[in-house]
Write a protein that holds these residues in place. Structure first.
Motif, short mmCIF file in Angstrom:
data_model
loop_
_atom_site.label_atom_id
_atom_site.label_comp_id
_atom_site.label_asym_id
_atom_site.label_seq_id
_atom_site.Cartn_x
_atom_site.Cartn_y
_atom_site.Cartn_z
N LEU A 230 39.22 39.05 28.66
CA LEU A 230 37.24 39.34 28.15
C LEU A 230 37.00 39.77 29.77
N LEU A 231 37.29 39.44 30.59
CA LEU A 231 36.55 40.47 31.71
C LEU A 231 36.72 41.58 32.54
N THR A 232 38.44 41.52 32.71
CA THR A 232 39.10 42.30 33.85
C THR A 232 40.20 43.23 32.63
N ASP A 233 39.63 44.68 33.25
CA ASP A 233 41.10 45.69 32.20
C ASP A 233 42.12 46.26 33.42
N GLU A 234 42.09 45.51 35.51
CA GLU A 234 43.31 46.17 35.59
C GLU A 234 44.23 44.70 35.45
N PRO A 235 45.41 45.40 35.75
CA PRO A 235 46.78 44.82 35.12
C PRO A 235 47.46 43.67 35.91
N ARG A 236 46.91 43.82 36.79
CA ARG A 236 47.80 42.77 38.47
C ARG A 236 46.76 41.96 39.20
N ASN A 237 46.02 41.55 38.46
CA ASN A 237 45.26 41.62 39.66
C ASN A 237 45.16 39.67 39.64
N LEU A 238 46.30 39.28 40.51
CA LEU A 238 46.84 37.53 39.98
C LEU A 238 45.59 37.23 41.14
N THR A 239 44.54 37.37 41.45
CA THR A 239 43.99 36.53 42.53
C THR A 239 42.45 36.52 41.73
N PHE A 240 42.46 37.25 40.83
CA PHE A 240 40.75 36.70 39.68
C PHE A 240 40.67 35.36 39.68
N LEU A 241 41.27 35.07 39.41
CA LEU A 241 40.40 33.20 39.37
C LEU A 241 41.09 33.04 40.24
N SER A 242 40.74 33.10 41.24
CA SER A 242 40.35 32.19 42.68
C SER A 242 38.13 33.09 42.70
N ASN A 243 37.77 33.16 42.30
CA ASN A 243 36.63 33.78 42.50
C ASN A 243 36.50 34.59 41.32
N PRO A 244 36.17 33.85 40.31
CA PRO A 244 36.09 34.90 38.97
C PRO A 244 34.55 35.30 38.46
N PRO A 245 34.01 36.07 37.29
CA PRO A 245 33.26 37.15 37.72
C PRO A 245 32.36 35.63 36.44
N ARG A 246 31.48 36.18 36.18
CA ARG A 246 30.66 35.33 35.20
C ARG A 246 30.42 35.87 33.64
N ALA A 247 30.56 35.87 32.17
CA ALA A 247 30.83 36.37 31.17
C ALA A 247 29.48 36.04 30.76
N THR A 248 29.26 37.12 30.21
CA THR A 248 27.24 37.16 29.18
C THR A 248 28.08 35.93 28.27
N TRP A 249 26.58 35.74 27.70
CA TRP A 249 27.12 34.74 26.37
C TRP A 249 27.33 35.54 25.20
N SER A 250 27.15 36.95 24.99
CA SER A 250 27.44 38.05 23.67
C SER A 250 28.87 38.00 23.85
N GLN A 251 29.75 37.92 25.41
CA GLN A 251 30.68 38.45 25.49
C GLN A 251 31.01 37.31 24.74
N LEU A 252 31.29 36.21 25.40
CA LEU A 252 31.85 34.47 25.24
C LEU A 252 31.79 33.90 23.84
N ALA A 253 30.76 34.99 22.77
CA ALA A 253 30.33 33.98 21.82
C ALA A 253 31.35 34.83 20.75
N GLU A 254 31.61 36.16 20.73
CA GLU A 254 32.52 37.04 20.61
C GLU A 254 34.31 36.11 20.16
N VAL A 255 33.97 36.13 21.67
CA VAL A 255 36.03 36.04 21.93
C VAL A 255 36.06 33.84 21.04
N LEU A 256 34.55 33.35 21.06
CA LEU A 256 35.08 31.80 21.10
C LEU A 256 35.20 31.72 19.21
N SER A 257 34.50 32.95 18.34
CA SER A 257 34.76 33.83 17.16
C SER A 257 36.26 33.79 16.54
N TRP A 258 37.13 34.70 17.95
CA TRP A 258 37.67 35.30 17.36
C TRP A 258 39.09 33.81 17.65
N GLN A 259 38.39 32.63 18.12
CA GLN A 259 39.70 31.54 18.87
C GLN A 259 39.59 31.73 16.59
#
Length: 737
Positions: free
Chosen positions: A470-499
């Motif tokens: 959802l939050l990055t288009d980097e193809p291979r950022n394997l350290t991403f979750l060591s300090n993940p950014p926040r998501a806006t609720w509008s972004q997250l809401a769309e993904v939850l609906s997709w689930q």
């Protein structure tokens, strides 16, 4: 066509997402009234530039004032005045905040339009066409067509030069073979003059063809850089979104066509340059342009071919366990998974097999991960030509398995640099081959994936995959979750609906998403508010022993396994707070009920009904949530049909009459009831009956409307009836005639 006009042409499901973007922070009335002006401003820059934001805010108020003065409808004019005043109060001291809100709304609109451009399942497949993408495609088709036409003309030019040179060569050798005594004759001088004229024309044609080649090579280079590679990147981003539930991206066929046609043009120019090199060996002269210009052009063409083919090596299907098709990129040790790579360029014939080798966590720095894995099964396969892909090469690995490396010196305390579900890995693919004298090494990698060893880790692993894509288009950022950014609720809401749409066939509406947003952000949260990774899936909901995501995932599983028909009929309101539940039911007829998911139980569904007493009191009754253990024993529609309440001195009865708002119960659920068997058995048929006991005599009750586990059989119910001294003659058996 303006962005807003494109938005208005979307189907209702996507318009619900658009509707969710606009609230008091930026009313949709303004977006509608000033659509063209809003889209013409640079809100992204203004969000970080106070002076620019102040100017845009003043201009916005000025436009609103002009619209209000021109409005003839009194009510509409009044509403616009209220909106104008609200904006002044909210943003006068901080116009950059308004610019950020508008910027976010426009960006989210573009994301929604992008998803609408993707192919959809079912009858909507062709209905979501994005005019911007269509224009891009037409532009690419036209540009590649011009390049191919130019290359074809250069083919004719090279052939013309070859014919002219052959004629010159023949006449020159003929002249050379003449008797030396004739060299000073007038006829000989005329022939020499004609030969010189031919050589001059040959020189002109050589310069002309090289000039045209330089232009075409520059055009191919520019087209690849500015359009073709960005189109590939756009497809990869769409593939990321598709991995977490978005509508499936456009197929690779269009990209494959563009890549192949571009490669064919480059291969053709390489052959033309080779031919010019052959011509130089036969005829050359002082100031011949070919020896000086050809090497540089040839190197540039080879460079373009090399990088075009390298970029064309893509992962068509991300790694996925067949048992969890809706959760790609989550792999379990010792469980088979599949993946597929594809070469988007149709290559000239190669004289040997093109083998692809898979490697896991290739070139990963030491100590980056706490666990290491190796591929247990055969990790090398040969690429085959697919008939349906117009001759392009692909290979699908269907039986790969991972196994964790064990080290004698390893200790369990060393296993948590990150938790298992936060640790990202990658699967890489390598190949090497030679084509037209070019050695090309291919390499591509999957999106980051999570490796688990226990099925209970799947929800956490999937949360990591969703957050990353959802939050990055980097193809291979394997350290991403060591300090993940926040998501806006509008972004997250769309993904939850997709689930929900990906797993059940129906997404979430605005009201359901609003309730979920309230759980994460509080009652006054806005679509632009940000959600922290830990709050989404790490921290427990206040007062509950589980996180928000674990709670939501348990509901998804409940729907998939036990509630799918009821959910897809839109009979489950699902996500509604208890306060809102009472507001909705208060004015309804007695026996009106609604279905919602439990907030206190994992994977539980309950129903609440309203009962109006003779003295005007309004009572709300909620049954103890039904979880998978109960629903394994009795289908939920049958529970609705057979549910009974026993209260002091009252004959057991079903209090459920109308599904909210006013649909008769049997009309709503009749087609979902289990029909009685037609076969004749030597036994008296029995059924399970869900029963709740309500005590009205003031004695302390057991939990309100508690339903036994499992529901009672008719025999058990008969025993209970005798104990309570109720008149059972008034209750008809569901099997009586």
């Amino acid at each position: 066509m303006s962005q807003w006009k494109q938005i208005q042409q979307l189907e209702i499901r996507l318009l619900e997402h658009v509707d969710y973007l606009y609230d008091d922070n930026f009313p949709m009335d303004i977006r509608q009234s000033l659509a063209d002006w809003i889209e013409g401003q640079d809100w992204d820059t203004a969000a970080d530039n106070e002076l620019m934001a102040a100017v845009l805010f003043a201009n916005l108020l000025s436009h609103l004032e002009r619209l209000r003065s021109q409005e003839q409808n009194f009510l509409q004019r009044h509403n616009m005045k209220i909106i104008q005043q609200q904006l002044q109060v909210k943003y006068s001291s901080n116009p950059m905040a308004m610019a950020a809100v508008v910027s976010n709304c426009l960006r989210e609109e573009r994301r929604i339009l992008s998803s609408a451009c993707m192919e959809e399942q079912g009858p909507l497949e062709k209905s979501l066409q994005n005019s911007v993408a269509s224009e891009r495609q037409k532009n690419m088709d036209g540009r590649i067509g011009i390049i191919r036409g130019s290359v074809q003309l250069m083919d004719h030019g090279v052939k013309y030069i070859e014919d002219m040179q052959d004629d010159f060569d023949f006449r020159y050798k003929t002249l050379q073979s003449r008797d030396p005594t004739e060299r000073n004759s007038d006829l000989m001088k005329q022939e020499v003059t004609r030969l010189q004229e031919t050589l001059n024309m040959l020189d002109s044609k050589r310069k002309d063809i090289l000039s045209k080649m330089a232009v075409v090579i520059k055009e191919v280079d520019d087209m690849m850089t500015s359009q073709l590679i960005p189109e590939l990147q756009d497809w990869k981003r769409k593939q990321q979104m598709a991995a977490i539930g978005s509508p499936v991206p456009t197929s690779l066929d269009q990209l494959q066509s563009w890549f192949t046609l571009t490669a064919q043009s480059l291969f053709q120019m390489k052959r033309q340059l080779d031919k010019l090199g052959e011509l130089v060996l036969k005829v050359t002269y002082d100031s011949d342009p070919i020896p000086s210009q050809k090497p540089q052009m040839e190197e540039r063409v080879k460079y373009l071919i090399y990088h075009l083919i390298k970029r064309s090596f893509v992962v068509e299907k991300q790694p996925c366990m067949p048992t969890y098709p809706q959760k790609p990129l989550v792999l379990k040790t010792s469980v088979q998974f599949t993946t597929k790579v594809r070469l988007l360029v149709k290559l000239p014939a190669v004289d040997y097999q093109l083998k692809v080798k898979t490697t896991f966590d290739k070139d990963l720095p030491p100590g980056r991960v706490s666990r290491q894995f190796f591929i247990l099964t055969n990790n090398t396969k040969v690429m085959d030509i697919e008939d349906f892909s117009n001759g392009c090469l692909s290979v699908e690995f269907r039986h790969l398995q991972l196994k964790e490396k064990k080290y004698a010196s390893a200790t369990k305390g060393n296993e948590n640099l990150l938790s298992v579900t936060d640790e990202l890995h990658t699967l890489c693919f390598e190949a090497f081959f030679t084509v037209q004298g070019l050695n090309i090494d291919l390499e591509t990698c999957s999106l980051p994936l999570v490796v688990i060893s226990n099925g209970s880790q799947i929800p956490g692993a999937w949360a990591s995959i969703m957050w990353y894509n959802l939050l990055t288009d980097e193809p291979r950022n394997l350290t991403f979750l060591s300090n993940p950014p926040r998501a806006t609720w509008s972004q997250l809401a769309e993904v939850l609906s997709w689930q929900f749409s990906a797993n059940t066939g129906r997404g979430l509406n605005k009201d359901q998403l609003t309730m979920l947003g309230g759980k994460l952000l509080g009652l006054h949260g806005a679509s632009s508010d940000q959600v922290h990774w830990s709050k989404f899936c790490k921290e427990n909901i206040p007062g509950k022993p589980f996180s928000f995501w674990i709670w939501l995932e348990s509901i998804l599983e409940l729907i998939k396994k036990h509630l799918l028909p009821v959910w897809n009929e839109n009979y489950i309101m699902g996500f509604v707070s208890k306060d809102m539940e009472r507001i909705l039911l208060r004015e309804k007829e007695s026996g009106t009920f609604l279905l919602r998911f439990s907030e206190s139980h994992l994977g539980g569904i309950t129903f609440t009904w309203v009962q109006h007493s003779d003295n005007g009191d309004v009572n709300f009754n909620s049954v103890e949530p039904y979880t998978k253990s109960r629903l394994n024993a009795l289908p939920f529609p049958d529970i609705i049909r057979d549910y009974k309440v026993i209260s002091d001195g009252v004959v057991p009865k079903n209090p459920l009459k109308f599904l909210y708002p006013d649909i008769p119960k049997d009309q709503a659920f009749g087609q979902l009831y289990n029909s009685l068997p037609n076969k004749v058995y030597p036994y008296i048929p029995s059924t399970l009956i869900p029963i709740s006991e309500m005590r009205l005599n003031g004695s302390p009750p057991s939990p309100p409307c508690e339903s036994p586990e499992p529901p009672m059989t008719p025999g058990e119910f008969d025993m209970l009836n005798k104990t309570l001294s109720l008149d059972m003659d008034a209750i008809a058996s569901p099997y009586s005639e």
